[in-house]
Design a protein around this motif. Structure first.
Motif, PDB file in Angstrom:
ATOM      1  N   PHE A  11       0.890  -1.158   0.000  1.00  9.89           N
ATOM      2  CA  PHE A  11       0.000   0.000   0.000  1.00  9.89           C
ATOM      3  C   PHE A  11       0.929   1.209   0.000  1.00  9.89           C
ATOM      4  O   PHE A  11       1.514   1.522   1.037  1.00  9.89           O
ATOM      5  CB  PHE A  11      -0.901   0.027   1.237  1.00  9.89           C
ATOM      6  CG  PHE A  11      -1.918  -1.094   1.275  1.00  9.89           C
ATOM      7  CD1 PHE A  11      -3.011  -1.089   0.417  1.00  9.89           C
ATOM      8  CD2 PHE A  11      -1.789  -2.145   2.179  1.00  9.89           C
ATOM      9  CE1 PHE A  11      -3.959  -2.101   0.447  1.00  9.89           C
ATOM     10  CE2 PHE A  11      -2.725  -3.158   2.217  1.00  9.89           C
ATOM     11  CZ  PHE A  11      -3.815  -3.147   1.349  1.00  9.89           C
ATOM     12  N   VAL A  16       2.997  -4.902   2.873  1.00 11.39           N
ATOM     13  CA  VAL A  16       2.259  -5.710   3.849  1.00 11.39           C
ATOM     14  C   VAL A  16       2.555  -7.192   3.631  1.00 11.39           C
ATOM     15  O   VAL A  16       2.823  -7.939   4.569  1.00 11.39           O
ATOM     16  CB  VAL A  16       0.741  -5.422   3.752  1.00 11.39           C
ATOM     17  CG1 VAL A  16      -0.032  -6.318   4.694  1.00 11.39           C
ATOM     18  CG2 VAL A  16       0.470  -3.964   4.087  1.00 11.39           C
ATOM     19  N   SER A  36      -1.639  -8.491  15.091  1.00 11.38           N
ATOM     20  CA  SER A  36      -2.390  -7.475  14.348  1.00 11.38           C
ATOM     21  C   SER A  36      -1.510  -6.798  13.311  1.00 11.38           C
ATOM     22  O   SER A  36      -0.337  -6.532  13.570  1.00 11.38           O
ATOM     23  CB  SER A  36      -2.853  -6.397  15.315  1.00 11.38           C
ATOM     24  OG  SER A  36      -4.170  -6.606  15.613  1.00 11.38           O
ATOM     25  N   GLY A  37      -2.104  -6.527  12.165  1.00 14.81           N
ATOM     26  CA  GLY A  37      -1.391  -5.733  11.162  1.00 14.81           C
ATOM     27  C   GLY A  37      -0.366  -6.505  10.369  1.00 14.81           C
ATOM     28  O   GLY A  37       0.449  -5.922   9.648  1.00 14.81           O
ATOM     29  N   THR A  38      -0.389  -7.847  10.448  1.00 18.83           N
ATOM     30  CA  THR A  38       0.624  -8.614   9.711  1.00 18.83           C
ATOM     31  C   THR A  38       0.111  -9.049   8.337  1.00 18.83           C
ATOM     32  O   THR A  38       0.748  -9.848   7.670  1.00 18.83           O
ATOM     33  CB  THR A  38       1.084  -9.860  10.506  1.00 18.83           C
ATOM     34  OG1 THR A  38      -0.075 -10.494  11.033  1.00 18.83           O
ATOM     35  CG2 THR A  38       2.013  -9.490  11.619  1.00 18.83           C
ATOM     36  N   GLY A  39      -1.054  -8.546   7.946  1.00 21.12           N
ATOM     37  CA  GLY A  39      -1.496  -8.798   6.578  1.00 21.12           C
ATOM     38  C   GLY A  39      -2.398 -10.002   6.393  1.00 21.12           C
ATOM     39  O   GLY A  39      -2.610 -10.439   5.256  1.00 21.12           O
ATOM     40  N   LYS A  40      -2.991 -10.493   7.465  1.00 20.52           N
ATOM     41  CA  LYS A  40      -3.845 -11.684   7.336  1.00 20.52           C
ATOM     42  C   LYS A  40      -5.071 -11.366   6.476  1.00 20.52           C
ATOM     43  O   LYS A  40      -5.408 -12.110   5.560  1.00 20.52           O
ATOM     44  CB  LYS A  40      -4.290 -12.178   8.737  1.00 20.52           C
ATOM     45  CG  LYS A  40      -3.121 -12.487   9.661  1.00 20.52           C
ATOM     46  CD  LYS A  40      -3.557 -12.947  11.030  1.00 20.52           C
ATOM     47  CE  LYS A  40      -4.359 -11.951  11.834  1.00 20.52           C
ATOM     48  NZ  LYS A  40      -3.600 -10.754  12.238  1.00 20.52           N
ATOM     49  N   SER A  41      -5.738 -10.239   6.820  1.00 18.16           N
ATOM     50  CA  SER A  41      -6.925  -9.872   6.028  1.00 18.16           C
ATOM     51  C   SER A  41      -6.524  -9.518   4.605  1.00 18.16           C
ATOM     52  O   SER A  41      -7.229  -9.869   3.645  1.00 18.16           O
ATOM     53  CB  SER A  41      -7.624  -8.657   6.644  1.00 18.16           C
ATOM     54  OG  SER A  41      -8.015  -8.961   7.939  1.00 18.16           O
ATOM     55  N   THR A  42      -5.411  -8.834   4.467  1.00 24.34           N
ATOM     56  CA  THR A  42      -4.949  -8.458   3.119  1.00 24.34           C
ATOM     57  C   THR A  42      -4.715  -9.714   2.274  1.00 24.34           C
ATOM     58  O   THR A  42      -5.074  -9.745   1.090  1.00 24.34           O
ATOM     59  CB  THR A  42      -3.667  -7.611   3.222  1.00 24.34           C
ATOM     60  OG1 THR A  42      -3.933  -6.497   4.060  1.00 24.34           O
ATOM     61  CG2 THR A  42      -3.181  -7.152   1.870  1.00 24.34           C
ATOM     62  N   GLU A 162     -12.059 -12.811  10.101  1.00 20.86           N
ATOM     63  CA  GLU A 162     -12.390 -12.568  11.520  1.00 20.86           C
ATOM     64  C   GLU A 162     -13.907 -12.555  11.750  1.00 20.86           C
ATOM     65  O   GLU A 162     -14.476 -11.548  12.175  1.00 20.86           O
ATOM     66  CB  GLU A 162     -11.769 -11.247  11.980  1.00 20.86           C
ATOM     67  CG  GLU A 162     -10.261 -11.287  11.900  1.00 20.86           C
ATOM     68  CD  GLU A 162      -9.622 -10.068  12.545  1.00 20.86           C
ATOM     69  OE1 GLU A 162     -10.208  -9.520  13.484  1.00 20.86           O
ATOM     70  OE2 GLU A 162      -8.538  -9.686  12.094  1.00 20.86           O
ATOM     71  N   HIS A 194      -8.919 -14.830  15.593  1.00 24.61           N
ATOM     72  CA  HIS A 194      -8.192 -14.636  16.848  1.00 24.61           C
ATOM     73  C   HIS A 194      -8.674 -15.648  17.886  1.00 24.61           C
ATOM     74  O   HIS A 194      -8.253 -15.609  19.026  1.00 24.61           O
ATOM     75  CB  HIS A 194      -8.404 -13.215  17.371  1.00 24.61           C
ATOM     76  CG  HIS A 194      -7.746 -12.174  16.518  1.00 24.61           C
ATOM     77  ND1 HIS A 194      -6.407 -11.865  16.634  1.00 24.61           N
ATOM     78  CD2 HIS A 194      -8.207 -11.408  15.511  1.00 24.61           C
ATOM     79  CE1 HIS A 194      -6.095 -10.932  15.737  1.00 24.61           C
ATOM     80  NE2 HIS A 194      -7.168 -10.641  15.045  1.00 24.61           N
TER      81      HIS A 194
HETATM   82  N1  LIG Z   1      -6.548  -0.303   1.862  1.00 25.17           N
HETATM   83  C1  LIG Z   1      -5.465  -0.070   2.609  1.00 25.17           C
HETATM   84  N2  LIG Z   1      -4.721   1.040   2.451  1.00 25.17           N
HETATM   85  C2  LIG Z   1      -3.617   1.267   3.181  1.00 25.17           C
HETATM   86  N3  LIG Z   1      -3.156   0.437   4.127  1.00 25.17           N
HETATM   87  C3  LIG Z   1      -3.850  -0.683   4.353  1.00 25.17           C
HETATM   88  C4  LIG Z   1      -5.041  -1.002   3.611  1.00 25.17           C
HETATM   89  N4  LIG Z   1      -5.520  -2.184   4.053  1.00 25.17           N
HETATM   90  C5  LIG Z   1      -4.669  -2.584   5.024  1.00 25.17           C
HETATM   91  N5  LIG Z   1      -3.669  -1.701   5.214  1.00 25.17           N
HETATM   92  C6  LIG Z   1      -2.549  -1.807   6.165  1.00 25.17           C
HETATM   93  O1  LIG Z   1      -1.939  -3.061   5.946  1.00 25.17           O
HETATM   94  C7  LIG Z   1      -1.495  -3.639   7.177  1.00 25.17           C
HETATM   95  C8  LIG Z   1      -2.065  -5.029   7.297  1.00 25.17           C
HETATM   96  O2  LIG Z   1      -3.468  -4.937   7.483  1.00 25.17           O
HETATM   97  P1  LIG Z   1      -4.377  -6.227   7.631  1.00 25.17           P
HETATM   98  O3  LIG Z   1      -5.753  -5.755   7.960  1.00 25.17           O
HETATM   99  O4  LIG Z   1      -4.217  -7.112   6.459  1.00 25.17           O
HETATM  100  O5  LIG Z   1      -3.718  -6.928   8.913  1.00 25.17           O
HETATM  101  P2  LIG Z   1      -4.264  -8.088   9.810  1.00 25.17           P
HETATM  102  O6  LIG Z   1      -3.128  -9.022  10.052  1.00 25.17           O
HETATM  103  O7  LIG Z   1      -5.500  -8.672   9.212  1.00 25.17           O
HETATM  104  O8  LIG Z   1      -4.594  -7.305  11.151  1.00 25.17           O
HETATM  105  P3  LIG Z   1      -5.751  -7.526  12.248  1.00 25.17           P
HETATM  106  O9  LIG Z   1      -5.479  -8.838  12.910  1.00 25.17           O
HETATM  107  O10 LIG Z   1      -5.553  -6.374  13.192  1.00 25.17           O
HETATM  108  O11 LIG Z   1      -7.059  -7.441  11.525  1.00 25.17           O
HETATM  109  C9  LIG Z   1      -1.926  -2.674   8.267  1.00 25.17           C
HETATM  110  O12 LIG Z   1      -0.829  -1.874   8.600  1.00 25.17           O
HETATM  111  C10 LIG Z   1      -3.016  -1.860   7.613  1.00 25.17           C
HETATM  112  O13 LIG Z   1      -3.071  -0.578   8.176  1.00 25.17           O
END
Ligand SMILES: Nc1ncnc2c1ncn2[C@@H]1O[C@H](COP(=O)(O)OP(=O)(O)OP(=O)(O)O)[C@@H](O)[C@H]1O
Length: 365
Positions: A11, A16, A36-42, A162, A194
């Motif tokens: 991004f 990510v 959190s924030g390690t890109g799982k949802s991404t 989640e 989680h």
């Molecule tokens: N559309 C976007 N634009 C900019 N940054 C993004 C976008 N989507 C996600 N991010 C960033 O990418 C990183 C990973 O986000 P993601 O939601 O994939 O993490 P996660 O592991 O699923 O976290 P969590 O467990 O907290 O949901 C975070 O720093 C988030 O802020």
């Protein structure tokens, strides 16, 4: 079924996902865990192209879904997605939420779509809610509708992002029960969660994500009981243990209690046990604060949850003179120890490195 090679996602300047490689086979249930924030949802969102990957390949069967000739709507139909925030259509009834996709995208007749939808709603326990609107449902019911809606499109795999994070703890289990049922029926699923107990017992494989990659993967037993890599070990340790340091007599009791409650909620520990923990901590702190005397105030509190035994241990360590509250006549006020004994079992005391160390198991309801 799905093969991911060297997947990356940026991004802007933020990388990510740097190099994700994975394979998901038909019938597998994969849990994706990590900080959190390690890109799982991404990662999930890249799989069904809600995010456009920056590089790498994703194959579904033999189809390279990132190729410009790929039929994106068709690919999305094969992959259902369930979101944390349900994403139901608020202006449509529950039944219409389920039928709109098959009618508009699969070309089904209204009757055919309704027949299937009613069957699915019964399956998720919501046969009586077909004419309700989403706003009239609880969070758990909304999420079950969202799962049924996903199934109405007859997907080959379901991606869950989640699915229980937005729910009140009392509603988590009804949603997890539906996902468990799908797992038993052989549905292929990838679940960002989680809920560690759930991840442990529902999945065939667990992906631990960190540093932009699948940092470690294995069976639930390998990941939860025998993690091989340092960060996985630290993560697993952290989710099982709550630690709190108290370095001053003027500590923030409300903040500490709030954190204890959050930890208990995360592990779905019953309210009654939670209340016992709060009371135990209060009594132990009263004893050890007095015992700290003029020495530096230095108390460490740890809660350790053992999933398999479903037991919760409380460990309190303090600096200061020898103080074993369970020895006869050590304390002038015996009420505190009586309360502690009534709320706990397996009490043990040790003097370690000039510190008092008390360990006990919180009594179950
Ligand atoms: N559309 C976007 N634009 C900019 N940054 C993004 C976008 N989507 C996600 N991010 C960033 O990418 C990183 C990973 O986000 P993601 O939601 O994939 O993490 P996660 O592991 O699923 O976290 P969590 O467990 O907290 O949901 C975070 O720093 C988030 O802020």
């Amino acid at each position: 079924m799905i093969k991911v090679e060297h997947l990356s996602k940026k991004f802007g300047e933020l990388t990510v996902l740097s190099d994700v490689n994975a394979e998901i086979k038909k019938g597998e249930v994969i849990s994706i865990i990590g900080p959190s924030g390690t890109g799982k949802s991404t990662f999930l969102r890249c799989l069904n192209l809600l995010e456009v990957p920056s590089g790498g390949n994703i194959f579904i069967g033999d189809t390279d879904i990132l190729h410009q000739s790929a039929d994106v709507p068709k690919i999305r139909q094969k992959m259902g997605m369930v979101f944390q925030s349900f994403n139901l259509f608020a202006h449509l009834t529950v039944l219409e939420n389920l039928t709109i996709g098959p009618i508009k995208l699969l070309g089904w007749s209204k009757e055919q779509a309704e027949k299937k939808a009613i069957g699915l709603l019964k399956m998720v326990g919501l046969g009586e809610k077909i004419d309700s609107f989403p706003d009239e449902l609880s969070g758990g019911q909304k999420q079950r509708v969202a799962i049924a809606r996903c199934l109405a499109m007859e997907p080959e795999i379901i991606l869950f992002d989640e699915p229980t994070s937005a729910l009140d703890p009392t509603m988590v289990s009804e949603v997890l029960a539906v996902i468990r049922r799908l797992a038993k029926e052989g549905m292929t699923m990838a679940i960002v969660t989680h809920e560690m107990d759930f991840a442990r017992d529902v999945s065939n494989r667990v992906f631990y994500m960190d540093e932009g990659i699948i940092y470690e993967e294995g069976t639930p037993r390998q990941i939860f009981d025998f993690p091989q890599k340092e960060k996985t070990r630290a993560f697993i340790h952290r989710i099982r243990n709550f630690t709190y340091h108290i370095g001053t007599p003027n500590y923030d009791l409300y903040a500490m209690n709030g954190e204890i409650e959050t930890f208990c909620e995360k592990h779905v520990i019953p309210k009654e046990t939670r209340n016992k923990v709060l009371l135990l901590v209060e009594e132990l702190l009263a004893i050890f604060s007095t015992g700290s005397g003029t020495q530096a105030f230095d108390i460490d509190l740890t809660l350790s949850y053992a999933e398999k035994q479903d037991s919760l241990d409380l460990i309190m360590e303090s600096a200061g003179a020898y103080l074993n509250p369970f020895e006869e006549n050590v304390l002038s006020d015996q009420l505190g120890t009586t309360i502690i004994k009534s709320l706990s079992e397996n009490m043990g005391f040790q003097r370690v490195n000039e510190r008092n160390r008390l360990r006990l198991t919180v009594r179950k309801p």
